[in-house]
Design a protein around this motif. Sequence first.
Motif, mmCIF file in Angstrom:
data_model
loop_
_atom_site.group_PDB
_atom_site.id
_atom_site.type_symbol
_atom_site.label_atom_id
_atom_site.label_comp_id
_atom_site.label_asym_id
_atom_site.label_seq_id
_atom_site.Cartn_x
_atom_site.Cartn_y
_atom_site.Cartn_z
ATOM 1 N N TYR A 18 -1.078 0.181 5.013
ATOM 2 C CA TYR A 18 -0.515 -1.097 5.712
ATOM 3 C C TYR A 18 0.898 -0.548 6.402
ATOM 4 C CZ TYR A 18 1.785 -5.850 5.387
ATOM 5 O OH TYR A 18 2.460 -6.875 5.826
ATOM 6 N N GLN A 221 -11.552 -5.511 -1.049
ATOM 7 C CA GLN A 221 -10.230 -5.596 -1.182
ATOM 8 C C GLN A 221 -9.476 -5.909 0.031
ATOM 9 O OE1 GLN A 221 -8.755 -2.324 -3.538
ATOM 10 N NE2 GLN A 221 -6.687 -3.192 -3.609
ATOM 11 N N THR A 222 -9.774 -5.286 1.115
ATOM 12 C CA THR A 222 -9.401 -5.486 2.459
ATOM 13 C C THR A 222 -10.498 -5.583 3.457
ATOM 14 O OG1 THR A 222 -9.346 -3.276 3.082
ATOM 15 C CG2 THR A 222 -7.499 -3.703 1.800
ATOM 16 N N GLN A 236 -4.464 -1.603 8.057
ATOM 17 C CA GLN A 236 -3.890 -3.079 7.917
ATOM 18 C C GLN A 236 -2.448 -2.990 8.578
ATOM 19 O OE1 GLN A 236 -3.596 -4.192 3.666
ATOM 20 N NE2 GLN A 236 -5.278 -5.672 4.058
ATOM 21 N N GLU A 266 -7.051 -4.314 10.810
ATOM 22 C CA GLU A 266 -6.837 -5.693 10.121
ATOM 23 C C GLU A 266 -5.351 -6.284 10.391
ATOM 24 O OE1 GLU A 266 -7.564 -5.828 5.989
ATOM 25 O OE2 GLU A 266 -6.866 -7.918 5.554
#
Length: 375
Positions: A18, A221-222, A236, A266
């Motif tokens: 992320y 989860q993602t 992410q 994402e």
Amino acid sequence: MTTTDPATRKVASYDIYYTQILNPDASINGELPAFARDPQQLRAMYALMVQTRLFDKKAVALQRTGQLGTFAAALGQEAIGVAIGHALKQDDVFIPAYREYGAQFARGVPMSDILLYWGGDERGMDYPQGTAAYHDFPLSVPISTHVPHAIGVAYATQMQDRKAGREARVVLASCGDGATSKGDFYEAVSSAKVWNLPIIFLVNNNQWAISMRSSRQTGAQTFAQKGLAGGINGEQVDGNDIIAMRLVLERAIQRARNGEGPSLIEAITYRLHDHTTADDARRYRPEEEVQAAWERCPIKRYKAWLEAQGHWTAADEETLISEGTASVEAAAQAFRNVTPEPPEAIFDHLYATLPKSMQWQRDEVAARGPVKGGH
Ligand SMILES: [Mg+2]
């Protein structure tokens, strides 16, 4: 799962990363990328985010006063579209869903065309020649159906570019979190790495698929990990952080251009508006959640940071709002001035040759003449 069975061993494991550079409190994590040290680029990105928001507000007002059809606002998600607009090159191909107006504006789509489209006029999808948008796709309201089309485009551009011995063009398809539940999405992801296509799947995770919360949309989860099954790099990014958003996109685009294949990004954001003007999110979404999301607004944090860096002043803001409002008003007027197409035009763009079963319907509609009231 874990196992102590000596007959069973782990054969694969993955990490999902992320990236966030500009925090909601306008502080910075890590090093700034090169573009974020150029005040001109920083100011241009800010101006386009604000322009998108001004456009959005006007479009909603036009719909509320009966001058526009259903409209999907980008409120709170401006950084994603603007980052796409700044990261793609002119010859790349953008295949949008329906909230990335900032990218479309950056690529030359006039605001009046977007209004025309939501006003029910097909000509709003016919973007001007000479712009990057001319070879892009029109925005796609059907969910995820454009994602496999993007695979076809990337396959074709890859073949053409290799044959011509030139730099690879990159295809970027954006879709929402809900779109990743569709078979179309998985089929596209599955093909992308097999053909090592220069494509980016940009998943705009705005936490809601109309009234369906993300946690009810998937058990994963993602959303980023949805690329893993296809062998695609998935990661992410804070979609409300314009700097991280553009950096992560540019990295993925460069990988694709280098022949290193597809990526799934994402972008985590929040839909501050109703799903569309035909929705009332108060029926299913707690007000406190929306209020908390306003604190993570992409424009608020970016403006605070720009001001602290000395790259933006109150006078700049005043000029931007005044010029931006004038251009939005001009776009609204240009939209109102368009003479509506005759009703039978709805038959004219689907088939090269209209089937007989529809010809009589077209004739009947044409015979009734124009509908009163225009747009
Ligand atoms: Mg969504």
